[in-house]
Scaffold this motif. Structure first.
Motif, PDB file in Angstrom:
ATOM      1  N   LYS A  41       0.837  -1.191   0.000  1.00  0.00           N
ATOM      2  CA  LYS A  41       0.000   0.000   0.000  1.00  0.00           C
ATOM      3  C   LYS A  41       0.875   1.246   0.000  1.00  0.00           C
ATOM      4  CE  LYS A  41      -4.243   1.634   2.083  1.00  0.00           C
ATOM      5  NZ  LYS A  41      -5.115   1.438   3.256  1.00  0.00           N
ATOM      6  N   THR A  42       1.118   1.761  -1.190  1.00  0.00           N
ATOM      7  CA  THR A  42       1.885   3.001  -1.377  1.00  0.00           C
ATOM      8  C   THR A  42       0.875   4.127  -1.621  1.00  0.00           C
ATOM      9  OG1 THR A  42       1.943   2.697  -3.762  1.00  0.00           O
ATOM     10  CG2 THR A  42       3.736   1.680  -2.510  1.00  0.00           C
ATOM     11  N   PRO A  43       1.336   5.388  -1.670  1.00  0.00           N
ATOM     12  CA  PRO A  43       0.386   6.470  -1.993  1.00  0.00           C
ATOM     13  C   PRO A  43      -0.378   6.219  -3.304  1.00  0.00           C
ATOM     14  CG  PRO A  43       2.443   7.389  -1.185  1.00  0.00           C
ATOM     15  CD  PRO A  43       2.663   5.908  -1.301  1.00  0.00           C
ATOM     16  N   LEU A  44       0.337   5.760  -4.351  1.00  0.00           N
ATOM     17  CA  LEU A  44      -0.339   5.525  -5.627  1.00  0.00           C
ATOM     18  C   LEU A  44      -1.292   4.331  -5.548  1.00  0.00           C
ATOM     19  CD1 LEU A  44      -0.724   6.260  -8.598  1.00  0.00           C
ATOM     20  CD2 LEU A  44       1.221   4.797  -9.157  1.00  0.00           C
ATOM     21  N   ALA A  45      -0.859   3.270  -4.876  1.00  0.00           N
ATOM     22  CA  ALA A  45      -1.736   2.100  -4.716  1.00  0.00           C
ATOM     23  C   ALA A  45      -2.998   2.503  -3.968  1.00  0.00           C
ATOM     24  CB  ALA A  45      -0.994   0.987  -3.990  1.00  0.00           C
ATOM     25  N   ILE A  63       6.457  14.919  -8.204  1.00  0.00           N
ATOM     26  CA  ILE A  63       6.788  13.666  -8.904  1.00  0.00           C
ATOM     27  C   ILE A  63       5.513  12.937  -9.342  1.00  0.00           C
ATOM     28  CG2 ILE A  63       7.041  12.306  -6.755  1.00  0.00           C
ATOM     29  CD1 ILE A  63       9.167  10.628  -8.224  1.00  0.00           C
ATOM     30  N   TYR A  64       4.456  13.030  -8.545  1.00  0.00           N
ATOM     31  CA  TYR A  64       3.194  12.381  -8.933  1.00  0.00           C
ATOM     32  C   TYR A  64       2.532  13.177 -10.060  1.00  0.00           C
ATOM     33  CZ  TYR A  64       3.595   9.112  -5.071  1.00  0.00           C
ATOM     34  OH  TYR A  64       4.027   8.103  -4.247  1.00  0.00           O
ATOM     35  N   GLN A  65       2.649  14.509 -10.003  1.00  0.00           N
ATOM     36  CA  GLN A  65       2.106  15.323 -11.096  1.00  0.00           C
ATOM     37  C   GLN A  65       2.807  14.980 -12.407  1.00  0.00           C
ATOM     38  OE1 GLN A  65       1.648  19.539 -10.394  1.00  0.00           O
ATOM     39  NE2 GLN A  65       1.430  19.251  -8.188  1.00  0.00           N
ATOM     40  N   MET A 107      10.377  -5.304  -8.334  1.00  0.00           N
ATOM     41  CA  MET A 107       9.165  -4.509  -8.112  1.00  0.00           C
ATOM     42  C   MET A 107       8.382  -4.390  -9.417  1.00  0.00           C
ATOM     43  SD  MET A 107      10.897  -1.341  -6.038  1.00  0.00           S
ATOM     44  CE  MET A 107      12.428  -1.177  -6.922  1.00  0.00           C
ATOM     45  N   VAL A 108       7.057  -4.360  -9.268  1.00  0.00           N
ATOM     46  CA  VAL A 108       6.193  -4.215 -10.442  1.00  0.00           C
ATOM     47  C   VAL A 108       5.145  -3.143 -10.170  1.00  0.00           C
ATOM     48  CG1 VAL A 108       4.298  -5.345 -11.691  1.00  0.00           C
ATOM     49  CG2 VAL A 108       6.466  -6.538 -11.414  1.00  0.00           C
ATOM     50  N   LEU A 109       5.005  -2.231 -11.117  1.00  0.00           N
ATOM     51  CA  LEU A 109       3.839  -1.350 -11.129  1.00  0.00           C
ATOM     52  C   LEU A 109       2.905  -1.962 -12.167  1.00  0.00           C
ATOM     53  CD1 LEU A 109       2.404   1.287 -10.298  1.00  0.00           C
ATOM     54  CD2 LEU A 109       3.683   2.458 -12.067  1.00  0.00           C
ATOM     55  N   PHE A 118       5.147  -2.488 -15.433  1.00  0.00           N
ATOM     56  CA  PHE A 118       6.383  -1.703 -15.347  1.00  0.00           C
ATOM     57  C   PHE A 118       7.259  -2.431 -14.332  1.00  0.00           C
ATOM     58  CE2 PHE A 118       5.149   2.963 -16.543  1.00  0.00           C
ATOM     59  CZ  PHE A 118       4.640   2.514 -17.749  1.00  0.00           C
ATOM     60  N   VAL A 119       8.456  -2.792 -14.752  1.00  0.00           N
ATOM     61  CA  VAL A 119       9.297  -3.642 -13.900  1.00  0.00           C
ATOM     62  C   VAL A 119      10.605  -2.939 -13.544  1.00  0.00           C
ATOM     63  CG1 VAL A 119      10.422  -5.896 -13.717  1.00  0.00           C
ATOM     64  CG2 VAL A 119       8.343  -5.652 -15.100  1.00  0.00           C
ATOM     65  N   ILE A 120      10.984  -3.069 -12.282  1.00  0.00           N
ATOM     66  CA  ILE A 120      12.323  -2.635 -11.853  1.00  0.00           C
ATOM     67  C   ILE A 120      13.020  -3.815 -11.202  1.00  0.00           C
ATOM     68  CG2 ILE A 120      13.681  -1.078 -10.390  1.00  0.00           C
ATOM     69  CD1 ILE A 120      11.400   0.928 -10.555  1.00  0.00           C
ATOM     70  N   LYS A 164      17.575   4.175  -5.013  1.00  0.00           N
ATOM     71  CA  LYS A 164      17.976   2.995  -5.797  1.00  0.00           C
ATOM     72  C   LYS A 164      16.832   2.464  -6.658  1.00  0.00           C
ATOM     73  CE  LYS A 164      22.130   2.497  -3.834  1.00  0.00           C
ATOM     74  NZ  LYS A 164      23.367   2.649  -4.564  1.00  0.00           N
ATOM     75  N   GLY A 165      16.121   3.380  -7.304  1.00  0.00           N
ATOM     76  CA  GLY A 165      15.052   2.992  -8.209  1.00  0.00           C
ATOM     77  C   GLY A 165      13.680   2.924  -7.564  1.00  0.00           C
ATOM     78  N   GLN A 166      13.640   2.845  -6.246  1.00  0.00           N
ATOM     79  CA  GLN A 166      12.349   2.732  -5.557  1.00  0.00           C
ATOM     80  C   GLN A 166      11.776   4.100  -5.235  1.00  0.00           C
ATOM     81  OE1 GLN A 166      12.549   0.654  -1.779  1.00  0.00           O
ATOM     82  NE2 GLN A 166      10.497   1.315  -1.175  1.00  0.00           N
ATOM     83  N   CYS A 167      10.591   4.418  -5.788  1.00  0.00           N
ATOM     84  CA  CYS A 167       9.969   5.724  -5.523  1.00  0.00           C
ATOM     85  C   CYS A 167       8.811   5.640  -4.539  1.00  0.00           C
ATOM     86  CB  CYS A 167       9.460   6.355  -6.818  1.00  0.00           C
ATOM     87  SG  CYS A 167      10.754   6.718  -8.008  1.00  0.00           S
TER      88      CYS A 167
HETATM   89  C1  HEC Z   1       7.468  11.017 -14.042  1.00  0.00           C
HETATM   90  C2  HEC Z   1       7.823  10.077 -13.026  1.00  0.00           C
HETATM   91  C3  HEC Z   1       7.865   8.604 -13.299  1.00  0.00           C
HETATM   92  C4  HEC Z   1       8.164   7.957 -14.485  1.00  0.00           C
HETATM   93  C5  HEC Z   1       8.440   8.561 -15.839  1.00  0.00           C
HETATM   94  C6  HEC Z   1       8.160   6.560 -14.182  1.00  0.00           C
HETATM   95  N1  HEC Z   1       7.855   6.348 -12.879  1.00  0.00           N
HETATM   96 FE1  HEC Z   1       7.791   4.569 -11.946  1.00  0.00          FE
HETATM   97  N2  HEC Z   1       7.073   5.477 -10.273  1.00  0.00           N
HETATM   98  C7  HEC Z   1       6.965   6.830 -10.075  1.00  0.00           C
HETATM   99  C8  HEC Z   1       6.425   7.088  -8.745  1.00  0.00           C
HETATM  100  C9  HEC Z   1       6.156   8.450  -8.139  1.00  0.00           C
HETATM  101  C10 HEC Z   1       6.225   5.834  -8.154  1.00  0.00           C
HETATM  102  C11 HEC Z   1       5.709   5.534  -6.741  1.00  0.00           C
HETATM  103  C12 HEC Z   1       4.213   5.598  -6.722  1.00  0.00           C
HETATM  104  C13 HEC Z   1       3.641   5.004  -5.469  1.00  0.00           C
HETATM  105  O1  HEC Z   1       3.637   3.781  -5.377  1.00  0.00           O
HETATM  106  O2  HEC Z   1       3.153   5.767  -4.630  1.00  0.00           O
HETATM  107  C14 HEC Z   1       6.650   4.849  -9.145  1.00  0.00           C
HETATM  108  C15 HEC Z   1       6.608   3.489  -8.920  1.00  0.00           C
HETATM  109  C16 HEC Z   1       7.114   2.548  -9.758  1.00  0.00           C
HETATM  110  C17 HEC Z   1       7.226   1.137  -9.454  1.00  0.00           C
HETATM  111  C18 HEC Z   1       6.789   0.487  -8.142  1.00  0.00           C
HETATM  112  C19 HEC Z   1       7.981   0.386  -7.206  1.00  0.00           C
HETATM  113  C20 HEC Z   1       8.369   1.662  -6.531  1.00  0.00           C
HETATM  114  O3  HEC Z   1       7.907   1.920  -5.407  1.00  0.00           O
HETATM  115  O4  HEC Z   1       9.176   2.429  -7.096  1.00  0.00           O
HETATM  116  C21 HEC Z   1       7.777   0.543 -10.544  1.00  0.00           C
HETATM  117  C22 HEC Z   1       8.120  -0.927 -10.676  1.00  0.00           C
HETATM  118  C23 HEC Z   1       7.997   1.573 -11.535  1.00  0.00           C
HETATM  119  N3  HEC Z   1       7.593   2.783 -11.044  1.00  0.00           N
HETATM  120  C24 HEC Z   1       8.562   1.335 -12.775  1.00  0.00           C
HETATM  121  C25 HEC Z   1       8.692   2.323 -13.755  1.00  0.00           C
HETATM  122  C26 HEC Z   1       9.150   2.058 -15.103  1.00  0.00           C
HETATM  123  C27 HEC Z   1       9.586   0.700 -15.630  1.00  0.00           C
HETATM  124  C28 HEC Z   1       9.096   3.251 -15.762  1.00  0.00           C
HETATM  125  C29 HEC Z   1       9.413   3.536 -17.206  1.00  0.00           C
HETATM  126  C30 HEC Z   1       8.696   2.781 -18.203  1.00  0.00           C
HETATM  127  C31 HEC Z   1       8.624   4.251 -14.819  1.00  0.00           C
HETATM  128  N4  HEC Z   1       8.392   3.651 -13.629  1.00  0.00           N
HETATM  129  C32 HEC Z   1       8.448   5.579 -15.121  1.00  0.00           C
HETATM  130  C33 HEC Z   1       7.308   7.794 -10.988  1.00  0.00           C
HETATM  131  C34 HEC Z   1       7.665   7.566 -12.306  1.00  0.00           C
END
Ligand code: HEC
Length: 172
Positions: A41-45, A63-65, A107-109, A118-120, A164-167
């Motif tokens: 449960k993140t802000p976006l989730a 960053i969310y905007q 991690m997966v969005l 979206f995979v990291i 380190k990639g985690q937002c």
């Molecule tokens: C303009 C900003 C932005 C871009 C571009 C963006 N992201 Fe993110 N991403 C975010 C933010 C902010 C979150 C955290 C949202 C939350 O969970 O509250 C996030 C979350 C994620 C997560 C979940 C894990 C985490 O907490 O970080 C993954 C996986 C992810 N992004 C992958 C990607 C991938 C792959 C791309 C490119 C295709 C991408 N994102 C492009 C802003 C961005």
């Protein structure tokens, strides 16, 4: 005839150079078993969806905007429902928000309505990015919203938010 050979050579060279520089194609392997990963449960989730371009997001952090601005146009009404899934083996690192991720996809969005992931993942501690369909097709683009450059720019551009990639972070 000569011309055909020439074009083939040029196209071949271009493909070789693209592959070498990773201009298109995921840097991280497909997250096998992602369906069973842990939803967090993140802000976006919590919001639950990425809205369309006419949504008023002025009260959200920048960053969310920017995230909405980047992805609101991918489909009329916006990308829609989302969830954040974490590989159980990476959950401790995700909670700590301090890097220390294991090797491989972590991690997966999940863009549920779009059936896109979206995979990291990480290699030697470095964050790597990719985009797949739910069934494993690599749709990472060379440029634009689905390109690694776009992912990296945002995921490294907001120091207060991303480590380190985690937002995201778990909010309760
Ligand atoms: C303009 C900003 C932005 C871009 C571009 C963006 N992201 Fe993110 N991403 C975010 C933010 C902010 C979150 C955290 C949202 C939350 O969970 O509250 C996030 C979350 C994620 C997560 C979940 C894990 C985490 O907490 O970080 C993954 C996986 C992810 N992004 C992958 C990607 C991938 C792959 C791309 C490119 C295709 C991408 N994102 C492009 C802003 C961005």
């Amino acid at each position: 005839m000569k011309r055909v050979v020439m074009i083939t050579l040029v196209v071949g060279l271009f493909l070789a150079v693209s592959a070498h520089h990773g201009l298109a194609g995921s840097q991280v392997p497909f997250p096998e078993g992602w369906e069973k990963w842990t939803p967090v449960k993140t802000p976006l989730a919590k919001i639950g969806a990425l809205p369309g371009c006419d949504a008023d997001v002025s009260n959200l952090p920048p960053i969310y905007q920017e995230t909405v601005a980047t992805y609101c146009g991918v489909k009329p009404g916006g990308p829609g429902k989302v969830e954040v899934l974490v590989n159980p083996g990476a959950l401790k690192a995700y909670k700590a928000r301090n890097g220390g991720f294991p090797e491989g996809p972590n991690m997966v969005l999940h863009l549920k309505d779009m059936k896109v992931l979206f995979v990291i993942g990480h290699r030697n501690g470095k964050a790597l990015y990719g985009v797949f369909t739910e069934d494993g097709k690599d749709i990472t683009a060379a440029q634009g919203p689905l390109s690694q450059t776009t992912c990296i720019n945002c995921h490294t551009g907001y120091r207060a938010f991303c480590v380190k990639g985690q937002c995201g972070k778990i909010i309760e």
